[in-house]
Design an enzyme around this catalytic site. Structure first.
Site, PDB file in Angstrom:
ATOM      1  N   MET A  30       0.845  -1.198   0.000  1.00 55.08           N
ATOM      2  CA  MET A  30       0.000   0.000   0.000  1.00 55.08           C
ATOM      3  C   MET A  30       0.880   1.248   0.000  1.00 55.08           C
ATOM      4  O   MET A  30       0.411   2.345   0.323  1.00 55.08           O
ATOM      5  CB  MET A  30      -0.936  -0.003   1.208  1.00 55.08           C
ATOM      6  CG  MET A  30      -1.897  -1.193   1.183  1.00 55.08           C
ATOM      7  SD  MET A  30      -3.423  -0.872   2.051  1.00 55.08           S
ATOM      8  CE  MET A  30      -2.823  -0.571   3.700  1.00 55.08           C
ATOM      9  N   GLY A  31       2.158   1.105  -0.343  1.00 52.63           N
ATOM     10  CA  GLY A  31       3.049   2.263  -0.398  1.00 52.63           C
ATOM     11  C   GLY A  31       3.511   2.691   0.982  1.00 52.63           C
ATOM     12  O   GLY A  31       3.408   1.937   1.950  1.00 52.63           O
ATOM     13  N   HIS A  34       8.935   1.065   3.542  1.00 51.96           N
ATOM     14  CA  HIS A  34      10.018   1.044   4.531  1.00 51.96           C
ATOM     15  C   HIS A  34      10.853  -0.205   4.280  1.00 51.96           C
ATOM     16  O   HIS A  34      10.585  -0.965   3.337  1.00 51.96           O
ATOM     17  CB  HIS A  34       9.446   1.105   5.945  1.00 51.96           C
ATOM     18  CG  HIS A  34       8.371   0.083   6.215  1.00 51.96           C
ATOM     19  ND1 HIS A  34       8.597  -1.275   6.148  1.00 51.96           N
ATOM     20  CD2 HIS A  34       7.052   0.227   6.522  1.00 51.96           C
ATOM     21  CE1 HIS A  34       7.489  -1.925   6.426  1.00 51.96           C
ATOM     22  NE2 HIS A  34       6.521  -1.043   6.641  1.00 51.96           N
ATOM     23  N   HIS A  37       9.092  -3.563   3.492  1.00 48.08           N
ATOM     24  CA  HIS A  37       8.678  -3.732   2.100  1.00 48.08           C
ATOM     25  C   HIS A  37       9.893  -4.014   1.218  1.00 48.08           C
ATOM     26  O   HIS A  37       9.856  -4.879   0.337  1.00 48.08           O
ATOM     27  CB  HIS A  37       8.012  -2.456   1.568  1.00 48.08           C
ATOM     28  CG  HIS A  37       6.773  -2.035   2.296  1.00 48.08           C
ATOM     29  ND1 HIS A  37       6.709  -0.904   3.064  1.00 48.08           N
ATOM     30  CD2 HIS A  37       5.529  -2.595   2.359  1.00 48.08           C
ATOM     31  CE1 HIS A  37       5.488  -0.757   3.563  1.00 48.08           C
ATOM     32  NE2 HIS A  37       4.752  -1.781   3.157  1.00 48.08           N
ATOM     33  N   LYS A 159       4.966 -10.217   9.081  1.00 48.97           N
ATOM     34  CA  LYS A 159       4.438  -9.159   9.949  1.00 48.97           C
ATOM     35  C   LYS A 159       2.899  -9.230  10.014  1.00 48.97           C
ATOM     36  O   LYS A 159       2.304  -9.089  11.073  1.00 48.97           O
ATOM     37  CB  LYS A 159       4.907  -7.808   9.398  1.00 48.97           C
ATOM     38  CG  LYS A 159       4.070  -6.611   9.726  1.00 48.97           C
ATOM     39  CD  LYS A 159       4.257  -6.183  11.150  1.00 48.97           C
ATOM     40  CE  LYS A 159       3.641  -4.851  11.458  1.00 48.97           C
ATOM     41  NZ  LYS A 159       2.232  -4.717  11.068  1.00 48.97           N
ATOM     42  N   ASP A 160       2.281  -9.451   8.852  1.00 49.68           N
ATOM     43  CA  ASP A 160       0.821  -9.580   8.798  1.00 49.68           C
ATOM     44  C   ASP A 160       0.512 -11.070   8.684  1.00 49.68           C
ATOM     45  O   ASP A 160       0.181 -11.572   7.608  1.00 49.68           O
ATOM     46  CB  ASP A 160       0.286  -8.781   7.612  1.00 49.68           C
ATOM     47  CG  ASP A 160       0.647  -7.313   7.750  1.00 49.68           C
ATOM     48  OD1 ASP A 160       0.014  -6.621   8.547  1.00 49.68           O
ATOM     49  OD2 ASP A 160       1.619  -6.872   7.094  1.00 49.68           O
ATOM     50  N   GLN A 163      -2.919 -12.411   7.519  1.00 45.07           N
ATOM     51  CA  GLN A 163      -3.068 -12.092   6.091  1.00 45.07           C
ATOM     52  C   GLN A 163      -2.278 -13.105   5.248  1.00 45.07           C
ATOM     53  O   GLN A 163      -2.771 -13.609   4.234  1.00 45.07           O
ATOM     54  CB  GLN A 163      -2.551 -10.673   5.855  1.00 45.07           C
ATOM     55  CG  GLN A 163      -2.388 -10.290   4.407  1.00 45.07           C
ATOM     56  CD  GLN A 163      -1.914  -8.853   4.271  1.00 45.07           C
ATOM     57  OE1 GLN A 163      -2.658  -7.918   4.560  1.00 45.07           O
ATOM     58  NE2 GLN A 163      -0.685  -8.644   3.828  1.00 45.07           N
ATOM     59  N   VAL A 186      10.771  -7.295   9.575  1.00 50.87           N
ATOM     60  CA  VAL A 186      11.900  -6.380   9.785  1.00 50.87           C
ATOM     61  C   VAL A 186      11.513  -5.436  10.928  1.00 50.87           C
ATOM     62  O   VAL A 186      10.390  -4.910  10.964  1.00 50.87           O
ATOM     63  CB  VAL A 186      12.206  -5.588   8.495  1.00 50.87           C
ATOM     64  CG1 VAL A 186      13.327  -4.580   8.729  1.00 50.87           C
ATOM     65  CG2 VAL A 186      12.565  -6.548   7.370  1.00 50.87           C
TER      66      VAL A 186
HETATM   67  P1  AMP Z   1       1.368  -3.068   3.452  1.00 49.35           P
HETATM   68  O1  AMP Z   1       1.955  -1.993   2.595  1.00 49.35           O
HETATM   69  O2  AMP Z   1       1.302  -2.712   4.894  1.00 49.35           O
HETATM   70  O3  AMP Z   1       0.085  -3.611   2.893  1.00 49.35           O
HETATM   71  O4  AMP Z   1       2.390  -4.293   3.398  1.00 49.35           O
HETATM   72  C1  AMP Z   1       2.819  -4.815   2.182  1.00 49.35           C
HETATM   73  C2  AMP Z   1       3.632  -6.058   2.452  1.00 49.35           C
HETATM   74  O5  AMP Z   1       4.767  -5.725   3.253  1.00 49.35           O
HETATM   75  C3  AMP Z   1       2.867  -7.133   3.216  1.00 49.35           C
HETATM   76  O6  AMP Z   1       3.225  -8.411   2.697  1.00 49.35           O
HETATM   77  C4  AMP Z   1       3.376  -6.946   4.625  1.00 49.35           C
HETATM   78  O7  AMP Z   1       3.290  -8.115   5.418  1.00 49.35           O
HETATM   79  C5  AMP Z   1       4.814  -6.580   4.366  1.00 49.35           C
HETATM   80  N1  AMP Z   1       5.397  -5.898   5.530  1.00 49.35           N
HETATM   81  C6  AMP Z   1       4.881  -4.844   6.207  1.00 49.35           C
HETATM   82  N2  AMP Z   1       5.668  -4.534   7.259  1.00 49.35           N
HETATM   83  C7  AMP Z   1       6.694  -5.422   7.253  1.00 49.35           C
HETATM   84  C8  AMP Z   1       7.828  -5.635   8.095  1.00 49.35           C
HETATM   85  N3  AMP Z   1       8.066  -4.874   9.151  1.00 49.35           N
HETATM   86  N4  AMP Z   1       8.666  -6.654   7.786  1.00 49.35           N
HETATM   87  C9  AMP Z   1       8.423  -7.443   6.718  1.00 49.35           C
HETATM   88  N5  AMP Z   1       7.378  -7.290   5.877  1.00 49.35           N
HETATM   89  C10 AMP Z   1       6.520  -6.296   6.146  1.00 49.35           C
END
Ligand code: AMP
Length: 292
Positions: A30-31, A34, A37, A159-160, A163, A186
Site C-alpha cells: 500500500m506504499g 520502509h 517492504h 508481519k501480517d 493475512q 523487519v
Molecule cells: P502493506 O503496505 O502494509 O500492505 O504491506 C505490504 C507487504 O509488506 C505485506 O506483505 C506486509 O506483510 C509486508 N510488511 C509490512 N511490514 C513489514 C515488516 N516490518 N517486515 C516485513 N514485511 C513487512
C-alpha cells in the site's frame, strides 16, 4: 522502471515477459515503503528475472471508521526507493481502474465490482472479528492483483501473519499457480515491527509501542526455557503490556501456526503468538513464532 496505471497495460507487459520465458516476482504494497517492504523487493529481485511492486491503498480493506484518508501516500519517494532496488515495474492503479469508474471511497454501492473472495475460518478469527470486511477486502484485491500481474512468485511479510495465512489458503483453494514466499518481520533496533502506521505515533506512544515486541519475545524466551503453560505465558505478556498505560491490548493469543486456532497446550506442532493493540489512536499488530 515503468509506472503502470491500468490493469490492461500491466497484463500485457507481464504476458510479454512470461512469453519470453522470464519469471515474474510480485510484491503487493500500500506504499509508504520502509525496509520491511524493501526486504520483500530484494528477495524478489534475487529470485526472479522481473520484479513488479504494486502501490495501491485499497479502500475495500478499510472499515468506515479507519484511516483510509489519513494513510500516508508518498508516491514519488516510493518510486525512488523501488527504482533504487532495481524494480522493473510499479503497478499503481487508481481506485477507478481497480473498481470501476463510479468507485468512490467508502461508498461501496458505487463500486462496479460485485465479486468478492472470502476465506472462511482463517478469515473469521482475530483480525476478522475486530476489522469486519478487512480480510475479505485483502483477499479480493490480492486475487485481482494476481490476475493482473500474473506472477510466478509473490512475496509477503510475516508481519501480517493472518493475512499471509489467508493468502496461502486462497492460492491453494483457487488453484493459483503462484508460489507464496513469506519473509521475516523487519524490526527497529528496539524490536518494534516496521509499519507504515508507526508514522502516526507521538514520541511517548512510540516509546510505549515497544511493549508489543517485549511481550512477544518474553513469551518466546519463556518457551525456550521450558515453560509450556499457555495461561502463564499469556499472563506474562499481559503484564508487560499493562505496564504501559498508552497500550490497550485487543488480543494476545497463542495459536496453531497454520489454523490460527487457539491452543490449550503447547505440543509439537508449530505455534505462533499474535498480538493486536491500540497505542493511543494507532492500531498495531505483531506476532512471533514459538519454537521448542
Ligand atoms: P502493506 O503496505 O502494509 O500492505 O504491506 C505490504 C507487504 O509488506 C505485506 O506483505 C506486509 O506483510 C509486508 N510488511 C509490512 N511490514 C513489514 C515488516 N516490518 N517486515 C516485513 N514485511 C513487512
Amino acid at each position: 522502471m515503468q509506472i503502470i496505471e491500468t490493469p490492461q497495460q500491466m497484463q500485457a507487459l507481464s504476458a510479454e515477459w512470461r512469453c519470453s520465458g522470464q519469471t515474474v516476482g510480485f510484491v503487493p504494497t500500500m506504499g509508504a515503503l520502509h525496509e520491511g517492504h524493501l526486504s520483500l523487493v530484494r528477495a524478489a529481485r534475487s529470485q526472479c528475472q522481473k520484479v513488479v511492486a504494486s502501490v495501491f491503498v485499497n479502500p475495500t480493506q478499510f472499515g468506515p471508521q479507519e484511516d483510509l484518508d489519513q494513510y500516508p501516500r508518498p508516491f514519488e519517494h516510493d518510486c525512488e526507493l523501488l527504482r533504487e532496488e532495481g524494480c522493473d515495474a510499479i503497478f499503481a492503479p487508481s481506485v477507478a481502474a481497480m473498481y470501476g469508474a463510479a468507485a468512490l471511497k467508502h461508498e461501496p454501492h458505487a463500486y462496479e465490482s460485485h465479486t468478492f473472495v472470502e476465506v472462511s475460518k482463517l478469515g473469521d478469527v482475530w483480525e476478522g472479528v475486530i476489522r469486519p470486511g478487512h480480510l475479505r477486502g485483502v483477499a479480493t484485491v490480492v486475487t485481482k492483483l494476481f490476475n493482473i500481474v500474473r506472477p510466478q512468485r509473490a512475496y509477503f511479510g510475516e508481519k501480517d501473519y493472518q493475512q499471509l495465512k489467508v493468502i496461502e489458503c486462497l492460492v491453494r483453494d483457487l488453484n493459483f499457480d503462484i508460489e507464496i514466499v513469506p519473509l521475516p518481520t523487519v524490526r527497529e533496533a528496539d524490536g518494534l515491527a516496521l509499519s507504515s502506521r508507526n508514522a502516526y505515533l507521538a514520541p511517548a506512544e512510540r516509546a510505549a509501542a515497544t511493549a508489543l515486541y517485549q511481550a512477544l519475545s518474553q513469551a518466546a524466551a519463556m518457551v525456550q526455557q521450558g515453560e509450556r503453560d499457555i495461561a502463564v505465558l499469556g499472563a506474562a505478556m499481559e503484564k508487560i503490556c499493562d505496564a504501559q498505560p498508552l497500550v490497550k491490548v485487543q488480543y494476545i493469543t497463542i495459536v496453531d501456526a497454520e489454523t490460527l486456532a487457539p491452543l490449550d497446550r503447547l505440543e509439537d506442532s508449530p505455534a505462533r503468538v499474535l498480538i493486536a493493540a491500540k497505542v493511543g489512536e494507532t492500531r498495531l499488530i505483531d506476532n512471533i513464532a514459538l519454537s521448542f
